[in-house]
Motif scaffolding. Structure first.
Motif: not given
Length: 513
Positions: A321-328, A408-417
């Protein structure tokens, strides 16, 4: 003051970590030592050949109608902290594995192992093999039998004089075994022990011994690893609606609270100049690291796993793809229902994780997930990766892979119950990555909504899943349309400090004095 920590894991030692308790045992003794508290840490010796052992003493341990011999070794001593391991063939016979999975008899093998370990620890404390001790600090069910022997065995006189603290890291695992008529049972381990079964039995299975309940009822102080979790465990769990509370021990927690024995203190995080600066890495470089890890993982198996093959194809596709996408958007952690129950909920013929991936794709972004665990969840996550070209699921773990995702990330997902404390959100925030998290336990105590991250709630699983998607859309909207506001949230997250120094002061004040 001399404090002795007893646990199953210790990340200060090689090959002695599975979960977050190892991080706590690694860090808190040194924070306490900086406040003039002498600390000793004792864990089983799982046969790590890298350990530099210094013989301290042989320990005679009455166990299962035999006199077993265990050995105490000092393996490190620095900065006011002494590290010990206790050796016995029962601890090291599983190829270095800390925990064993017993399909038909849950905890049977581990319960035998940790009962002997606890008996050995009780003996070495009774005979002052590491000197006089002021506070004995036990961690999770693996160390709980020490409290039982201290309370009920007349053999232990010096041990009875030691103030005892018990930390609950994971209430979901309680180590329940029968009282008797089983090779892995309390009366099998200690056939002459007279005990009060009403204080140490399991509420649901009263013919069984519950180590965690026993420790909660028998020690001087009970510690939960966040203030919010300390309140949650005093309420009854309702799994159908997505609430995880006392897991059957809420009444014991309430009694401890009424007696002034219950305290909620957060875990901490290490901050240094290096971590504050963050790592220089691009998404292209991360794909190179991911490919290297995938090739190593594939080489270790005789059959090619679909997750590894599809992830490797995804690396190739993203490179082309060449261009890496954001947000990550990133996620790091073991795949268990604690972490992923919401993501596997069905919605309109798909999983919530499918909806998450599609929403991220709408904003031109990608999702990278690192972790392994429950085979069924691994299968579901692999299926989602196959359906969405903007998802890379790395089924495994590597320290560098995880550390770089935080940076590296833009948003960290942590949906722990449920999340007693959580360390991943602290590591992400330390790197300047805001989190989207379920407002439970330590997540609620460490993240401020729209200030240092994003929180969602809900009265049941359906509402929680819906609010997870709404929270994700809100975060992605701000990232796209209000970049300065998002940068402010990132900066605020990075500026947060959950320092072990502060935590150590609370340990001394609320648990030890």
């Amino acid at each position: 003051m001399h404090v002795v920590m007893v646990a199953a894991e210790n990340d200060r030692l090689p090959s002695c970590k599975v979960g977050g308790v190892a991080d706590v045992i690694r860090d808190i003794p040194y924070a306490l030592a900086e406040q003039q508290i002498r600390c000793s840490v004792i864990v089983p010796d799982y046969g790590q050949f890298e350990l530099n052992r210094e013989f301290v003493a042989d320990i005679a341990v009455p166990f299962k109608q035999h006199l077993e011999t265990a050995t105490l070794w000092r393996v490190a001593s620095d900065s006011g902290v002494e590290q010990y391991v206790v050796s016995h063939s029962l601890f090291s016979q599983h190829g270095g594995a800390i925990y064993c999975n017993d399909g038909d008899q849950p905890f049977a093998t581990d319960a035998n192992k940790f009962a002997l370990f606890c008996a050995a620890v009780s003996e070495l404390l009774e005979h002052e093999m590491i000197g006089p001790v002021d506070v004995l600090h036990l961690h999770d069910w693996h160390a709980a039998v020490v409290a039982v022997l201290k309370t009920f065995s007349p053999r232990f006189v010096n041990l009875k004089q030691i103030k005892t603290v018990y930390t609950v890291h994971n209430l979901a695992l309680q180590g329940i075994r029968p009282f008797k008529h089983d090779d892995s049972s309390l009366e099998s381990w200690f056939p002459t022990l007279s005990y009060d079964g009403s204080r140490i039995c399991d509420h649901i299975y009263p013919h069984c011994f519950n180590p965690m309940r026993a420790a909660i009822n028998l020690v001087d102080k009970v510690h939960l690893v966040s203030p919010t979790y300390c309140q949650e465990v005093q309420l009854s769990s309702d799994h159908e609606s997505g609430f995880f509370g006392g897991e059957g021990l809420e009444h014991d927690m309430q009694a401890a609270d009424r007696a002034g024995r219950l305290a909620g203190i957060l875990n901490g995080c290490i901050y240094s100049q290096d971590t504050e600066q963050g790592a220089e890495i691009s998404l292209s470089h991360y794909c190179d690291l991911a490919e290297q890890a995938l090739l190593v993982w594939m080489s270790k198996r005789s059959e090619l796993m679909p997750a590894h093959y599809i992830a490797h194809q995804r690396v190739i596709q993203w490179r082309q793809h060449g261009q890496f996408r954001r947000p990550l958007v990133t996620s790091v952690g073991r795949l268990t229902d604690q972490k992923a129950l919401l993501l596997r909920q069905p919605k309109e013929g798909q999983l919530i994780l499918d909806k998450v991936a599609a929403l991220i794709n709408d904003y031109g972004g990608v999702l990278v997930i690192l972790g392994s665990g429950d085979p069924h969840l691994e299968y579901l996550f692999t299926q989602v990766m196959a359906r969405h070209s903007n998802v890379m699921y790395l089924q495994g773990y590597g320290q560098a892979l995880g550390d770089h995702l935080y940076d590296l990330g833009d948003l960290f997902l942590m949906p722990s119950s449920f999340e007693p404390c959580g360390i991943s959100q602290m590591l992400a925030m330390r790197a300047g990555q805001p989190c989207l998290a379920h407002q439970v336990g330590g997540l609620k105590d460490t993240i401020a909504h729209e200030e240092t991250g994003f929180l969602f709630g809900g009265r049941n699983l359906s509402e929680q899943a819906e609010q997870l998607l709404e929270g994700l859309k809100q975060a992605l909207d701000i990232h796209r349309h209000e970049p300065q506001r998002y940068r402010d949230i990132k900066d605020n997250a990075k500026a947060q400090r959950f320092s072990w120094d502060t935590i150590a002061s609370q340990y001394i004040e609320k648990l030890y004095e």
